[in-house]
Scaffold this motif. Sequence first.
Motif, mmCIF file in Angstrom:
data_model
loop_
_atom_site.group_PDB
_atom_site.id
_atom_site.type_symbol
_atom_site.label_atom_id
_atom_site.label_comp_id
_atom_site.label_asym_id
_atom_site.label_seq_id
_atom_site.Cartn_x
_atom_site.Cartn_y
_atom_site.Cartn_z
ATOM 1 N N GLY A 112 35.879 33.752 40.857
ATOM 2 C CA GLY A 112 36.507 34.254 39.636
ATOM 3 C C GLY A 112 35.572 35.167 38.852
ATOM 4 N N LEU A 113 34.295 34.775 38.762
ATOM 5 C CA LEU A 113 33.322 35.590 38.030
ATOM 6 C C LEU A 113 33.132 36.949 38.718
ATOM 7 N N VAL A 114 33.060 36.931 40.031
ATOM 8 C CA VAL A 114 32.890 38.184 40.772
ATOM 9 C C VAL A 114 34.104 39.088 40.558
ATOM 10 N N GLN A 115 35.284 38.495 40.632
ATOM 11 C CA GLN A 115 36.527 39.252 40.389
ATOM 12 C C GLN A 115 36.489 39.940 39.020
ATOM 13 N N GLN A 116 36.129 39.168 37.988
ATOM 14 C CA GLN A 116 36.038 39.728 36.628
ATOM 15 C C GLN A 116 35.062 40.893 36.566
ATOM 16 N N GLN A 117 33.919 40.719 37.214
ATOM 17 C CA GLN A 117 32.895 41.766 37.180
ATOM 18 C C GLN A 117 33.364 43.027 37.881
ATOM 19 N N TRP A 118 34.096 42.872 38.983
ATOM 20 C CA TRP A 118 34.641 44.059 39.664
ATOM 21 C C TRP A 118 35.623 44.796 38.755
ATOM 22 N N GLU A 119 36.506 44.035 38.099
ATOM 23 C CA GLU A 119 37.517 44.657 37.229
ATOM 24 C C GLU A 119 36.831 45.444 36.110
ATOM 25 N N ALA A 120 35.804 44.836 35.514
ATOM 26 C CA ALA A 120 35.096 45.504 34.415
ATOM 27 C C ALA A 120 34.384 46.758 34.915
ATOM 28 N N ALA A 121 33.765 46.662 36.084
ATOM 29 C CA ALA A 121 33.043 47.810 36.628
ATOM 30 C C ALA A 121 34.020 48.951 36.924
ATOM 31 N N ALA A 122 35.178 48.613 37.471
ATOM 32 C CA ALA A 122 36.137 49.652 37.882
ATOM 33 C C ALA A 122 36.628 50.463 36.690
ATOM 34 N N LEU A 123 36.762 49.799 35.540
ATOM 35 C CA LEU A 123 37.197 50.526 34.343
ATOM 36 C C LEU A 123 36.185 51.621 34.007
ATOM 37 N N LYS A 124 34.910 51.313 34.207
ATOM 38 C CA LYS A 124 33.864 52.319 33.954
ATOM 39 C C LYS A 124 33.904 53.433 35.009
ATOM 40 N N TRP A 125 34.143 53.048 36.251
ATOM 41 C CA TRP A 125 34.144 54.037 37.340
ATOM 42 C C TRP A 125 35.202 55.111 37.120
ATOM 43 N N GLN A 126 36.306 54.718 36.467
ATOM 44 C CA GLN A 126 37.408 55.683 36.266
ATOM 45 C C GLN A 126 36.945 56.921 35.532
ATOM 46 N N SER A 127 35.945 56.750 34.668
ATOM 47 C CA SER A 127 35.504 57.901 33.889
ATOM 48 C C SER A 127 34.223 58.534 34.439
#
Length: 423
Positions: A112-127
Amino acid sequence: DNSIPRDHTLEGGIGLLSEGYEFAMKRRQEFQSNIFQTRMLGQKAICIGGKEGAELFYNEELFQRGGAIPKRIQKSLFGEKGVQTLDGQAHMHRKKLFMSLMSPERLNEIAGLVQQQWEAAALKWQSTDQLVLFDEAQQVMCRAACQWAGVPLQESDVKQVADDLGDMVESFGAVGMRHRRGRQARRRTEQWIGHLIEQIREGKLEAPEQTAAHAMSWHRDTEGNLLDTQTAAVELINIIRPIVAIGRYVVFSAVALHHYPDARHKLVQSLQTDDHTYSQWFVQEVRRFYPFTPILGAQVRKDFTWNDYSFEEGTMVLLDVYGTTHDEDLWQQPDTFRPERFEHWSGSPFDLIPQGGGDHYRNHRCAGEWLTIDVMRVSLEFLTTRITYDVPEQDLTIDLSRMPAIPESRFIMSHVQVQPSAT
Ligand code: HEM
């Protein structure tokens, strides 16, 4: 008594360093034998492989680890006096400590923690224009690992800590600069984590009871003593370092998704019906197919004979890990990436051995194997279902003479788009 086929290159250690992952496999093929003799670091060494070889290697009455791990590896990758160096009762007792951290509940938590971290990172990658997945994966894993293990980590330190934990792994097949960086990283990390253990013991820092930080701080050896600070630090690092190393397997997963569109297609289709079976096979195939651990070493505990070959006490014995996961007798077309092969896999503890073989509690088999599989699956599914991305022109070559192996470009992604959440 049979004589063991002998590799006549002068020093196998040099062959291993220059040929890398295929060193032992090539010789086993050349001699048509699951066993051959060579020299490592100036002494005689016997190399074994295949299912039979693995079964022998994990007979703990015949082999020991104490004295088998070169000092230079302890000073960089592993640390001294950790679980990897123990034998017999002392090993079993320490290993139980590690395995106690791997309950289904705790494994769910890290996923679950890894999943959360991926989601947060991806939001940054978009920009951003583009990103290097290897660097991002190590940081994602580092944040999740520290949180899971009860190790406080400030956002401003994430990069340094992830780099240090990554550099220890980077050092294992290296001489020169890459090795020195690993030693430096270990010194720095042991100091930081050692201080943390002291604070926990002095009651200045609270480590939640189920965490690794708590477990390593309060573990008692077979004589009822706490671990000395450095050993406790080495063991806590034995949890967070390899979780960061899972980032390497995530990069290999991304390479597989890119190179094998048929497998990717089957994966996407199965996930659309919420079926995770293919996803599990895909992860197993990544662990089998891509290079990580080349060989493992042990020492003969007492004289014995095996298939008419004699093994003398004190002789170094190497297990061909990479070659066993690419063995033609065990895997049909071993050099083809085919997750479906796991539909009919027997589940033997001695053929799929990228993280060691035998029993997790009794042998030295990787304590984090289940965790690795769960975290890889979450990460693979994130890459396939949660984002879209382009893979720009780059050099994805994996040089098998470099240990540890990694694609040359470390997987560059561009135009990342986060998919709307299904829920
Ligand atoms: C041992 C590979 C992830 C903790 C090992 C061994 C290998 C291995 C080859 C040695 C087996 C032997 O000596 O017989 C890997 C790979 C990983 C990984 C390729 C993927 C990144 C993890 C994770 C953890 C972990 C995530 C902890 C959370 C350990 C420990 C040992 C170990 C504590 C020592 C076990 C013992 O000596 O009894 N691993 N591992 N590993 N691994 Fe892993």
